[in-house]
Design an enzyme around this catalytic site. Structure first.
Site, PDB file in Angstrom:
ATOM      1  N   ASP A 288      -0.338   5.120   0.971  1.00 49.32           N
ATOM      2  CA  ASP A 288      -0.629   6.079   2.030  1.00 49.32           C
ATOM      3  C   ASP A 288      -0.663   5.398   3.389  1.00 49.32           C
ATOM      4  O   ASP A 288      -1.389   4.424   3.598  1.00 49.32           O
ATOM      5  CB  ASP A 288      -1.967   6.769   1.761  1.00 49.32           C
ATOM      6  CG  ASP A 288      -1.901   7.665   0.537  1.00 49.32           C
ATOM      7  OD1 ASP A 288      -1.102   8.607   0.550  1.00 49.32           O
ATOM      8  OD2 ASP A 288      -2.633   7.401  -0.426  1.00 49.32           O
TER       9      ASP A 288
ATOM     10  N   LYS B  42     -10.690  -1.260  -2.241  1.00 56.32           N
ATOM     11  CA  LYS B  42     -10.507  -1.931  -0.962  1.00 56.32           C
ATOM     12  C   LYS B  42     -11.693  -1.549  -0.072  1.00 56.32           C
ATOM     13  O   LYS B  42     -12.148  -0.411  -0.133  1.00 56.32           O
ATOM     14  CB  LYS B  42      -9.198  -1.491  -0.290  1.00 56.32           C
ATOM     15  CG  LYS B  42      -7.928  -1.774  -1.087  1.00 56.32           C
ATOM     16  CD  LYS B  42      -6.717  -1.111  -0.422  1.00 56.32           C
ATOM     17  CE  LYS B  42      -5.462  -1.245  -1.256  1.00 56.32           C
ATOM     18  NZ  LYS B  42      -4.305  -0.553  -0.663  1.00 56.32           N
TER      19      LYS B  42
ATOM     20  N   THR C 294      -2.459   0.628  -4.555  1.00 61.90           N
ATOM     21  CA  THR C 294      -2.946   1.814  -3.858  1.00 61.90           C
ATOM     22  C   THR C 294      -4.325   2.230  -4.327  1.00 61.90           C
ATOM     23  O   THR C 294      -4.686   2.016  -5.486  1.00 61.90           O
ATOM     24  CB  THR C 294      -1.966   2.996  -4.048  1.00 61.90           C
ATOM     25  OG1 THR C 294      -2.513   4.174  -3.442  1.00 61.90           O
ATOM     26  CG2 THR C 294      -1.695   3.273  -5.520  1.00 61.90           C
ATOM     27  N   SER C 295      -5.078   2.850  -3.427  1.00 68.40           N
ATOM     28  CA  SER C 295      -6.384   3.400  -3.781  1.00 68.40           C
ATOM     29  C   SER C 295      -6.271   4.764  -4.447  1.00 68.40           C
ATOM     30  O   SER C 295      -7.282   5.318  -4.888  1.00 68.40           O
ATOM     31  CB  SER C 295      -7.273   3.490  -2.532  1.00 68.40           C
ATOM     32  OG  SER C 295      -7.615   2.195  -2.066  1.00 68.40           O
TER      33      SER C 295
ATOM     34  N   ASP D 170      -1.760  -0.280   6.281  1.00 67.18           N
ATOM     35  CA  ASP D 170      -1.934   0.483   7.514  1.00 67.18           C
ATOM     36  C   ASP D 170      -3.384   0.584   7.945  1.00 67.18           C
ATOM     37  O   ASP D 170      -3.665   0.933   9.084  1.00 67.18           O
ATOM     38  CB  ASP D 170      -1.403   1.902   7.337  1.00 67.18           C
ATOM     39  CG  ASP D 170      -2.314   2.737   6.445  1.00 67.18           C
ATOM     40  OD1 ASP D 170      -2.848   3.760   6.931  1.00 67.18           O
ATOM     41  OD2 ASP D 170      -2.508   2.367   5.282  1.00 67.18           O
TER      42      ASP D 170
ATOM     43  N   ASP E  16       0.856  -1.174   0.000  1.00 68.71           N
ATOM     44  CA  ASP E  16       0.000   0.000   0.000  1.00 68.71           C
ATOM     45  C   ASP E  16       0.904   1.240   0.000  1.00 68.71           C
ATOM     46  O   ASP E  16       2.102   1.148   0.301  1.00 68.71           O
ATOM     47  CB  ASP E  16      -0.887  -0.044   1.249  1.00 68.71           C
ATOM     48  CG  ASP E  16      -1.726   1.194   1.421  1.00 68.71           C
ATOM     49  OD1 ASP E  16      -2.425   1.572   0.467  1.00 68.71           O
ATOM     50  OD2 ASP E  16      -1.681   1.791   2.511  1.00 68.71           O
TER      51      ASP E  16
END
Length: 222
Positions: A19, A144, A112-113, A169, A17
């Site tokens: 962030d 996600k 990643t989003s 995270d 991931d």
């Protein structure tokens, strides 16, 4: 009784991931989402409890379940532009540069989003190189906690899900990794609450070892 140290994880490939895991963008996230919450008449502190890990439109759907999805997507486009333009306070998670250097020759991907533009902006602001293999928001049909992104990342690297370890995270990200059949390294204070397989306060607290056969061993440091 002293706490036991979790056993190291072994893997063939890593799915990272961005962030909260490689990049600390919390200051920007808070500014942008507080502004959005104010426009919607929502309690900003409650909003900030659910924003991490998901794509923006998916967060909006959770917070405003009766609102048409096309409005969420429209707001999400505005949010992405705001976040991309605001890089004040975006810094690497402690240990991220050395960690990425340590795994540079290993199979790994960014999942990643963020969309590609935002991911490039934040990784650049943090002084981190973009991974060659990446799954961004444009690459998936579901956010996600759906496992699609991690499954796609594993497939692009050419590994079975069971051979991959996810670094995350957020609750949504950890749920996504588990749904993909993968084990989890939780990074940072948020992750500790969601029972990752091993947890590191930041990337300085994780050791990466490799063997000649390609096995990667991940050990959380006390």
């Amino acid at each position: 009784m002293a706490a036991t140290t979790p056993a190291p994880l072994t893997a063939r490939a890593l799915l990272l991931d961005m962030d909260g895991t490689l990049v600390n963008s919390d200051a920007v996230v808070e500014r942008c989402w507080r502004s959005w919450a104010e426009r919607q008449g929502l309690d900003a502190d409650a909003v900030l409890k659910v924003v991490h890990g998901r794509q923006g439109y998916a967060t909006m759907a959770v917070l405003l379940p009766d609102r048409p999805m096309e409005e969420n997507h429209a707001d999400n486009r505005v949010m992405l532009a705001e976040e991309t333009a605001d890089l004040d306070g975006v810094v690497p998670v402690p240990g991220a540069p050395a960690f990425l250097a340590a795994i540079a020759e290993l199979p790994y991907a960014l999942v990643t989003s963020a969309d590609e533009t935002l991911a490039r902006a934040r990784m650049g602001a943090a002084g981190l190189a973009m991974p060659a293999t990446r799954v961004t928001a444009e690459s998936v049909g579901a956010s996600k906690p759906d496992p699609e992104g991690f499954l796609k990342g594993a497939a692009e690297l050419g590994f079975a899900p069971a051979d991959c370890v996810v670094f995350e995270d957020s609750e949504a990200g950890i749920q996504a990794g588990r749904a993909a059949g993968m084990r989890i390294v939780g990074v940072g204070p948020r992750a500790a609450a969601f029972a990752p397989d091993i947890h590191a306060e930041d990337l300085t607290r994780l050791r990466v070892d490799t063997t000649a056969d390609g096995t990667i061993t991940l050990t959380a440091l006390a």
